[in-house]
Write a protein that holds these residues in place. Structure first.
Motif, PDB file in Angstrom:
ATOM      1  N   SER A  15      -8.531   1.178   5.481  1.00 39.03           N
ATOM      2  CA  SER A  15      -9.729   1.599   4.768  1.00 39.03           C
ATOM      3  C   SER A  15     -10.271   0.420   3.972  1.00 39.03           C
ATOM      4  CB  SER A  15      -9.395   2.755   3.816  1.00 39.03           C
ATOM      5  OG  SER A  15     -10.444   3.013   2.906  1.00 39.03           O
ATOM      6  N   THR A  16     -11.523   0.513   3.566  1.00 37.28           N
ATOM      7  CA  THR A  16     -12.085  -0.501   2.664  1.00 37.28           C
ATOM      8  C   THR A  16     -11.627  -0.256   1.227  1.00 37.28           C
ATOM      9  OG1 THR A  16     -14.085   0.837   2.396  1.00 37.28           O
ATOM     10  CG2 THR A  16     -14.134  -0.880   4.098  1.00 37.28           C
ATOM     11  N   ARG A  17     -11.043   0.896   0.979  1.00 43.04           N
ATOM     12  CA  ARG A  17     -10.482   1.209  -0.342  1.00 43.04           C
ATOM     13  C   ARG A  17      -9.014   0.827  -0.341  1.00 43.04           C
ATOM     14  NH1 ARG A  17     -13.211   6.281  -3.147  1.00 43.04           N
ATOM     15  NH2 ARG A  17     -11.405   5.875  -4.449  1.00 43.04           N
ATOM     16  N   THR A  18      -8.676  -0.190  -1.100  1.00 43.43           N
ATOM     17  CA  THR A  18      -7.308  -0.698  -1.126  1.00 43.43           C
ATOM     18  C   THR A  18      -6.808  -0.786  -2.562  1.00 43.43           C
ATOM     19  OG1 THR A  18      -7.760  -3.079  -1.422  1.00 43.43           O
ATOM     20  CG2 THR A  18      -8.042  -2.177   0.810  1.00 43.43           C
ATOM     21  N   ILE A  34      -8.652 -10.120   1.624  1.00 45.92           N
ATOM     22  CA  ILE A  34      -9.339  -8.822   1.576  1.00 45.92           C
ATOM     23  C   ILE A  34      -9.217  -8.102   2.912  1.00 45.92           C
ATOM     24  CG2 ILE A  34     -11.603  -7.721   1.351  1.00 45.92           C
ATOM     25  CD1 ILE A  34     -12.306  -9.972  -0.650  1.00 45.92           C
ATOM     26  N   THR A  35      -9.411  -8.840   4.004  1.00 43.22           N
ATOM     27  CA  THR A  35      -9.297  -8.249   5.345  1.00 43.22           C
ATOM     28  C   THR A  35      -7.887  -7.737   5.597  1.00 43.22           C
ATOM     29  OG1 THR A  35     -11.033  -9.694   6.218  1.00 43.22           O
ATOM     30  CG2 THR A  35      -9.529  -8.702   7.821  1.00 43.22           C
ATOM     31  N   ALA A  36      -6.882  -8.513   5.196  1.00 46.42           N
ATOM     32  CA  ALA A  36      -5.488  -8.088   5.368  1.00 46.42           C
ATOM     33  C   ALA A  36      -5.219  -6.799   4.612  1.00 46.42           C
ATOM     34  CB  ALA A  36      -4.544  -9.190   4.893  1.00 46.42           C
ATOM     35  N   ALA A  37      -5.751  -6.690   3.391  1.00 53.87           N
ATOM     36  CA  ALA A  37      -5.554  -5.483   2.584  1.00 53.87           C
ATOM     37  C   ALA A  37      -6.234  -4.283   3.229  1.00 53.87           C
ATOM     38  CB  ALA A  37      -6.090  -5.701   1.173  1.00 53.87           C
ATOM     39  N   GLN A  38      -7.422  -4.477   3.755  1.00 54.17           N
ATOM     40  CA  GLN A  38      -8.152  -3.377   4.392  1.00 54.17           C
ATOM     41  C   GLN A  38      -7.447  -2.920   5.665  1.00 54.17           C
ATOM     42  OE1 GLN A  38     -12.097  -5.033   4.784  1.00 54.17           O
ATOM     43  NE2 GLN A  38     -12.691  -4.448   2.697  1.00 54.17           N
ATOM     44  N   GLU A  57       0.842  -1.207   0.000  1.00 51.14           N
ATOM     45  CA  GLU A  57       0.000   0.000   0.000  1.00 51.14           C
ATOM     46  C   GLU A  57       0.873   1.253   0.000  1.00 51.14           C
ATOM     47  OE1 GLU A  57      -3.186   0.662  -0.251  1.00 51.14           O
ATOM     48  OE2 GLU A  57      -3.966  -1.379  -0.298  1.00 51.14           O
ATOM     49  N   GLU A  58       1.940   1.236   0.769  1.00 54.38           N
ATOM     50  CA  GLU A  58       2.869   2.373   0.786  1.00 54.38           C
ATOM     51  C   GLU A  58       3.481   2.566  -0.597  1.00 54.38           C
ATOM     52  OE1 GLU A  58       5.578   1.187   3.826  1.00 54.38           O
ATOM     53  OE2 GLU A  58       4.250   1.762   5.488  1.00 54.38           O
ATOM     54  N   ALA A  59       3.855   1.470  -1.245  1.00 52.73           N
ATOM     55  CA  ALA A  59       4.439   1.550  -2.587  1.00 52.73           C
ATOM     56  C   ALA A  59       3.428   2.080  -3.598  1.00 52.73           C
ATOM     57  CB  ALA A  59       4.944   0.171  -3.015  1.00 52.73           C
ATOM     58  N   ALA A  60       2.173   1.706  -3.427  1.00 53.90           N
ATOM     59  CA  ALA A  60       1.122   2.201  -4.331  1.00 53.90           C
ATOM     60  C   ALA A  60       0.943   3.699  -4.167  1.00 53.90           C
ATOM     61  CB  ALA A  60      -0.182   1.470  -4.060  1.00 53.90           C
ATOM     62  N   HIS A  61       0.968   4.172  -2.942  1.00 49.03           N
ATOM     63  CA  HIS A  61       0.819   5.615  -2.699  1.00 49.03           C
ATOM     64  C   HIS A  61       2.030   6.397  -3.207  1.00 49.03           C
ATOM     65  CE1 HIS A  61      -2.986   5.614  -0.582  1.00 49.03           C
ATOM     66  NE2 HIS A  61      -2.593   4.597   0.159  1.00 49.03           N
ATOM     67  N   ILE A  81       3.840   1.015  -7.579  1.00 44.81           N
ATOM     68  CA  ILE A  81       3.029  -0.076  -8.112  1.00 44.81           C
ATOM     69  C   ILE A  81       1.611   0.440  -8.327  1.00 44.81           C
ATOM     70  CG2 ILE A  81       4.417  -1.836  -6.947  1.00 44.81           C
ATOM     71  CD1 ILE A  81       2.174  -2.227  -4.950  1.00 44.81           C
ATOM     72  N   THR A  82       0.927  -0.161  -9.301  1.00 45.64           N
ATOM     73  CA  THR A  82      -0.462   0.220  -9.558  1.00 45.64           C
ATOM     74  C   THR A  82      -1.419  -0.602  -8.706  1.00 45.64           C
ATOM     75  OG1 THR A  82       0.088   0.843 -11.824  1.00 45.64           O
ATOM     76  CG2 THR A  82      -2.233   0.446 -11.345  1.00 45.64           C
ATOM     77  N   GLY A  83      -1.107  -1.893  -8.555  1.00 43.89           N
ATOM     78  CA  GLY A  83      -1.943  -2.770  -7.744  1.00 43.89           C
ATOM     79  C   GLY A  83      -1.149  -3.978  -7.303  1.00 43.89           C
ATOM     80  N   TYR A  84      -1.746  -4.753  -6.394  1.00 44.57           N
ATOM     81  CA  TYR A  84      -1.037  -5.925  -5.881  1.00 44.57           C
ATOM     82  C   TYR A  84      -2.018  -7.068  -5.643  1.00 44.57           C
ATOM     83  CZ  TYR A  84      -2.733  -4.404  -1.253  1.00 44.57           C
ATOM     84  OH  TYR A  84      -3.519  -4.026  -0.196  1.00 44.57           O
TER      85      TYR A  84
END
Length: 302
Positions: free
Chosen positions: A180-183, A171-175, A141-145, A149-152
């Protein structure tokens, strides 16, 4: 929406030749990893990708070659134990791998980055594994921000079938990682073939990882759709005819994967344009009706 066919480079002897043939046939997705082709897959793809900026590339982080492991240990990124098993999903190593993947591929960012077989060192400790996945996703997520990276996602061989994790766990781990629910969680990759029919049968009933990921809006990519090429020789003419009249052994086996509900696409290792055109026939024709697909599963699982 029809399933898509992409190049999977795991079994490619010559990644550059395979990629050229795939692109010539109209394939626009290539999946690779820093460990493929004895650690040279990224280098073999780099020049070609520069000439084809529209080709989407997915790669991975987790497994490493012996050479990569020695270098990572000498740099203080992994422990001797992690170097010995040539696998690590700790944040420090993942950050290093993201930077290195970008440099090797020659792109400004990674289109899709998979956590590569995170279950590799689980040893049945599910809680520990889920914590490790959450930490890894935090790094992603840090890399995406940071626009690296675009997605993982997760690329797994046995994570779902062994019970190491579920789609909802991912999904829970990503959130949790995103707060956030937006990952930026984008995809899962798992084996789907006539050998791995359980996932197909479950998808037909709207359950299991494929159905759950598709319901959550994630891409689902099938790896090893020909089980490493074995299915081309294992299928009998009668079985190929039963699956889809008039199809070759290869096209019949691929048609089952292409017709599985929830599948975004499949990753095939092929090295000639002729092979790609044969495979694309299965993905560009009408899908096998669900009722017939259920019958195929019933016959092959009995």
């Amino acid at each position: 929406m029809m399933a898509e066919l992409g190049l999977g480079t795991y079994r490619c002897r010559d990644v550059t030749t395979a990629a050229r043939a795939a692109i010539a046939a109209g394939v626009t997705v290539i999946d690779t990893a820093p460990v493929y082709a004895h650690g040279n897959a990224h280098d073999q793809l780099a020049d070609l990708l520069l000439k084809h900026p529209g080709v989407r590339i997915s790669t991975k982080a987790g497994h490493m070659t012996r050479r990569q492991a020695r270098a990572a240990q000498q740099a203080g990124l992994i422990t001797p134990k992690e170097a010995a098993r040539c696998h690590c999903i700790a944040p420090a190593y993942l950050r290093h791998r993201i930077t290195t993947n970008i440099a090797e591929i020659g792109r400004d960012r990674l289109d899709l980055l998979y956590l590569h077989n995170p279950e590799h060192d689980a040893h049945g400790d599910r809680d520990r594994l889920l914590k490790q996945i959450t930490q890894a996703f935090t790094t992603f997520e840090e890399a995406a921000h940071q626009d690296d990276i675009t997605g993982y996602g997760i690329a797994t061989w046995s994570g779902f079938t062994s019970g190491a994790f579920t789609t909802q766990d991912i999904i829970t781990a990503a959130q949790r990682a995103a707060g956030s629910t937006r990952t930026h969680l984008q995809a899962i990759q798992l084996p789907v073939s006539l050998i791995e029919l359980t996932s197909v049968a479950k998808a037909l009933h709207g359950v299991g990882p494929i159905a759950e990921a598709a319901e959550a809006g994630l891409e689902v990519w099938a790896s090893a759709p020909l089980n490493g090429g074995e299915l081309a020789n294992l299928l009998t003419p009668d079985l190929a005819e039963f699956i889809n009249a008039g199809f070759s052994h290869v096209a019949a086996a691929l048609a089952v994967v292409a017709s599985t509900p929830g599948i975004t696409g499949a990753l095939l290792s092929a090295s000639t344009t002729a092979h790609w055109h044969e495979a694309l026939r299965a993905f560009q024709g009408p899908a096998i009706p669900p009722t017939h697909l259920q019958e195929i599963c019933r016959v092959l699982r009995t």
